[in-house]
Design an enzyme around this catalytic site. Structure first.
Site, PDB file in Angstrom:
ATOM      1  N   ASN A  72      62.229  24.324  80.520  1.00 48.07           N
ATOM      2  CA  ASN A  72      60.813  23.959  80.453  1.00 48.07           C
ATOM      3  C   ASN A  72      60.323  23.398  81.787  1.00 48.07           C
ATOM      4  O   ASN A  72      59.279  22.745  81.845  1.00 48.07           O
ATOM      5  CB  ASN A  72      60.583  22.921  79.354  1.00 48.07           C
ATOM      6  CG  ASN A  72      60.945  23.458  77.983  1.00 48.07           C
ATOM      7  OD1 ASN A  72      60.632  24.594  77.656  1.00 48.07           O
ATOM      8  ND2 ASN A  72      61.610  22.649  77.182  1.00 48.07           N
ATOM      9  N   HIS A 152      56.284  21.223  65.939  1.00 48.50           N
ATOM     10  CA  HIS A 152      57.622  20.819  66.356  1.00 48.50           C
ATOM     11  C   HIS A 152      58.272  19.919  65.309  1.00 48.50           C
ATOM     12  O   HIS A 152      57.592  19.184  64.582  1.00 48.50           O
ATOM     13  CB  HIS A 152      57.534  20.081  67.694  1.00 48.50           C
ATOM     14  CG  HIS A 152      58.847  19.846  68.358  1.00 48.50           C
ATOM     15  ND1 HIS A 152      59.609  18.722  68.117  1.00 48.50           N
ATOM     16  CD2 HIS A 152      59.546  20.597  69.245  1.00 48.50           C
ATOM     17  CE1 HIS A 152      60.713  18.785  68.839  1.00 48.50           C
ATOM     18  NE2 HIS A 152      60.706  19.915  69.528  1.00 48.50           N
ATOM     19  N   GLU A 195      50.004  21.387  67.983  1.00 52.97           N
ATOM     20  CA  GLU A 195      50.371  21.517  69.394  1.00 52.97           C
ATOM     21  C   GLU A 195      49.261  22.281  70.096  1.00 52.97           C
ATOM     22  O   GLU A 195      48.551  23.075  69.476  1.00 52.97           O
ATOM     23  CB  GLU A 195      51.702  22.260  69.534  1.00 52.97           C
ATOM     24  CG  GLU A 195      52.871  21.555  68.852  1.00 52.97           C
ATOM     25  CD  GLU A 195      54.184  22.317  68.993  1.00 52.97           C
ATOM     26  OE1 GLU A 195      54.436  22.900  70.074  1.00 52.97           O
ATOM     27  OE2 GLU A 195      54.960  22.336  68.020  1.00 52.97           O
ATOM     28  N   SER A 199      55.576  25.680  71.399  1.00 52.78           N
ATOM     29  CA  SER A 199      56.743  25.792  72.265  1.00 52.78           C
ATOM     30  C   SER A 199      57.568  27.043  72.033  1.00 52.78           C
ATOM     31  O   SER A 199      58.233  27.518  72.955  1.00 52.78           O
ATOM     32  CB  SER A 199      57.639  24.563  72.075  1.00 52.78           C
ATOM     33  OG  SER A 199      58.068  24.445  70.725  1.00 52.78           O
ATOM     34  N   ASP A 224      49.684  17.553  70.475  1.00 54.85           N
ATOM     35  CA  ASP A 224      50.882  17.501  71.319  1.00 54.85           C
ATOM     36  C   ASP A 224      50.699  18.497  72.466  1.00 54.85           C
ATOM     37  O   ASP A 224      50.724  19.703  72.259  1.00 54.85           O
ATOM     38  CB  ASP A 224      52.109  17.859  70.482  1.00 54.85           C
ATOM     39  CG  ASP A 224      53.403  17.836  71.279  1.00 54.85           C
ATOM     40  OD1 ASP A 224      53.344  17.622  72.508  1.00 54.85           O
ATOM     41  OD2 ASP A 224      54.470  18.053  70.676  1.00 54.85           O
ATOM     42  N   HIS A 227      53.802  21.172  76.271  1.00 56.65           N
ATOM     43  CA  HIS A 227      54.075  22.394  77.037  1.00 56.65           C
ATOM     44  C   HIS A 227      52.876  22.875  77.840  1.00 56.65           C
ATOM     45  O   HIS A 227      52.991  23.861  78.579  1.00 56.65           O
ATOM     46  CB  HIS A 227      54.560  23.499  76.098  1.00 56.65           C
ATOM     47  CG  HIS A 227      55.932  23.240  75.566  1.00 56.65           C
ATOM     48  ND1 HIS A 227      57.076  23.674  76.194  1.00 56.65           N
ATOM     49  CD2 HIS A 227      56.346  22.547  74.475  1.00 56.65           C
ATOM     50  CE1 HIS A 227      58.131  23.283  75.513  1.00 56.65           C
ATOM     51  NE2 HIS A 227      57.717  22.593  74.464  1.00 56.65           N
ATOM     52  N   LYS A 256      59.065  18.072  81.049  1.00 62.39           N
ATOM     53  CA  LYS A 256      58.797  19.507  81.200  1.00 62.39           C
ATOM     54  C   LYS A 256      58.205  19.758  82.582  1.00 62.39           C
ATOM     55  O   LYS A 256      58.937  19.749  83.555  1.00 62.39           O
ATOM     56  CB  LYS A 256      57.950  19.993  80.040  1.00 62.39           C
ATOM     57  CG  LYS A 256      58.734  19.851  78.715  1.00 62.39           C
ATOM     58  CD  LYS A 256      57.981  20.238  77.512  1.00 62.39           C
ATOM     59  CE  LYS A 256      58.879  20.207  76.277  1.00 62.39           C
ATOM     60  NZ  LYS A 256      59.484  18.902  75.971  1.00 62.39           N
TER      61      LYS A 256
END
Length: 404
Positions: A72, A152, A195, A199, A224, A227, A256
Site C-alpha cells: 500500500n 474493512h 470507505e 481496499s 475511512d 487508501h 499507506k
C-alpha cells in the site's frame, strides 16, 4: 502465635525442609495423559488447508530483487530514509491519557488536521485500532449503523462491539442506504459507515449522495479514507476533499501513502475530546512512538506538495491496467486508481497464480476468503509511484509468462 511458613517445591510435599531460595522455578508438569488443550487448532488449520484458505507466516522477507506489486506504499515513501534530527523520544512511555503525550504527537495532530481542513485530529496506534475504537465508541445500543457490505474488518468489528443495530447494505447501493435510514428513523441515532476507496475492490461510493442522505435523515457520515489519502484530491487530501464532502468522522492511516505506521481520526475538537475519553483502543494503548509522530509531520507536508508523485502514480497505474487488459486479465469492473484486483476462479487458482508470479520474481499475494467474499478470490495488484518504466515492463513480462 505460630508463624505460617510458605513452602515451595519439594518442601511443600511434606519433607519438613524449606526449599532453597536459589532453587530454579520448575515449569508445570503435564498431566499423565499428556492432554494438549490446543489440539483442536491443528484440526482447524487442516480444514483451512483443505479449503485452500490456509495462510502461513513468512519465514523470510521478500527476496532481493523481488518486484513487490502488492503493498500500500502508493507514493513510495516507505523506503525514504529516517529523519534523525528533532530529538523525539523513541517511545511514548504510557497511554496518552497518563504521561504518554509528547510534543511530537500534538505537532502531528495539528499537521493532519490542517492538511484535511478539519478542526482536530487524534493519533491511534494502527488503522485497525482507529476504526474499531472510533465506531465502537460513537455508536451505542439503540442506534442504527448502516454499513457497506465490503467494509474493512476493523469497521465491521467496531460496529459489532458498539451494540448498535447493524444494517449491512449491498456494496455501493445508495438506495439501500436510504431505505435503511428510513427504517431506522426511530433509532436513538443513525450512522452511515463506508470507505472512500475500498481496499480490495478499488471502487468508491457516491460520497456526495451519502452526505445528502445523512443530512436528510439526521445521520452522521463516517468515512475511512485510508487508501485515498495522499493519492486523491487537492494536495492529496482524499476523495472527500476531491468531491467537496465533509464527513463527520474521517479516518486515515500513516501506514499507506505516508509510508510510516499508525493512524488517526479527524473531525471536530468535540469529536477528538470524546474519543480521548471513550475510544478504548486509544485510552488503553501506549501512544505511538514520538519519533514516528514527528516523522509524520514531514511526510504529510511532503505528500501535500507531491503532485509529481501523484502524476507518476497515475501514469504507472494506466500502464499496468492497459497492459493487464491486453493480456486478458479479468480485472474487476469498477476498480480505479492504484488498486487492480485480478479475479480468479478459486482460492487455489489465486494461490497458483501468485506462485507462478513469484517464480518470475514478482510478489503479488493471493487474497482469499474471508478477506474477500466467497467466489471472489483474487490477486490484488497495486501500483506505486516508485515503479520505474523498466519495472512496469518487467511486471507485464512476468504476468505474460505466468499466464502461459
Amino acid at each position: 502465635m505460630r508463624r505460617a511458613v510458605l513452602r515451595t517445591g519439594p518442601a511443600a510435599q511434606g519433607d519438613g525442609m524449606p526449599a532453597s531460595m536459589d532453587e530454579a522455578p520448575r515449569p508445570p508438569s503435564s498431566t499423565p495423559e499428556g492432554v494438549n488443550a490446543l489440539r483442536h487448532l491443528q484440526d482447524e488449520l487442516s480444514e483451512l488447508d483443505r479449503a485452500g484458505l490456509l495462510r502461513t507466516p513468512a519465514v523470510t522477507a521478500a527476496g532481493p530483487g523481488m518486484l513487490v506489486l502488492c503493498s500500500n506504499d502508493y507514493l513510495g515513501y516507505a523506503a525514504l530514509p529516517w529523519l534523525s534530527e528533532g530529538g523525539a523520544a523513541s517511545g511514548a512511555g504510557a497511554s496518552r491519557l497518563v504521561s504518554g503525550t509528547h510534543e511530537a504527537h500534538l505537532m502531528a495532530e495539528r499537521e493532519l488536521a490542517a492538511w484535511l481542513g478539519m478542526e482536530a485530529a487524534l493519533l491511534f496506534s494502527s488503522g485497525y485500532a482507529a476504526n474499531v475504537g472510533t465506531v465502537a465508541a460513537l455508536a451505542r445500543p439503540g442506534d442504527v449503523i448502516v454499513s457497506d457490505a465490503l467494509n474493512h474488518a476493523s469497521l465491521i468489528d467496531g460496529c459489532r462491539l458498539s451494540g448498535a443495530a447493524i444494517e449491512v447494505v449491498r456494496h455501493l447501493d445508495a438506495e439501500a442506504v436510504e431505505s435503511a435510514l428510513v427504517r431506522g428513523r426511530g433509532a436513538r441515532r443513525r450512522w452511515v459507515v463506508t470507505e472512500s476507496l475500498f481496499s480490495m475492490d478499488g471502487d468508491s461510493p457516491d460520497l456526495r449522495y451519502l452526505r445528502e442522505l445523512c443530512d436528510r435523515h439526521d445521520a452522521a457520515l463516517v468515512v475511512d479514507e485510508a487508501h485515498a489519502l495522499g493519492i486523491h484530491g487537492p494536495r492529496g487530501a482524499g476523495l472527500c476533499s476531491e468531491v467537496g464532502v465533509r464527513p463527520d468522522v474521517l479516518i486515515g492511516t500513516l501506514g499507506k501513502s505516508i509510508g510510516l505506521h499508525g493512524a488517526f481520526v479527524a473531525g471536530s475538537s468535540t469529536l477528538r475530546t470524546y474519543l480521548w475519553n471513550r475510544a478504548r483502543s486509544f485510552v488503553f494503548s501506549t501512544g505511538i512512538s514520538p519519533m514516528v509522530a514527528l516523522a509524520s509531520v514531514d511526510r504529510v507536508r511532503r505528500a501535500a506538495a507531491d503532485d509529481a508523485g501523484r502524476s507518476r502514480l497515475a501514469t504507472v497505474t494506466r500502464q499496468l491496467r492497459a497492459g493487464l487488459h491486453a493480456l486478458g486479465a479479468p480485472l474487476l469492473p469498477g476498480s480505479s486508481g492504484p488498486i487492480l484486483p485480478w479475479l480468479l476462479k478459486s482460492p487455489g487458482a489465486a494461490v497458483e497464480m501468485s506462485q507462478r508470479l513469484a517464480r518470475e520474481g514478482i510478489l503479488v499475494q493471493a487474497i482469499r476468503p474471508p478477506t474477500v467474499p466467497a467466489g471472489t478470490s483474487r490477486l490484488r495488484i497495486t501500483a506505486s509511484a516508485s515503479l520505474a518504466e523498466a519495472d512496469v515492463e518487467r511486471a507485464l513480462a512476468g504476468f505474460r509468462e505466468a499466464l502461459r
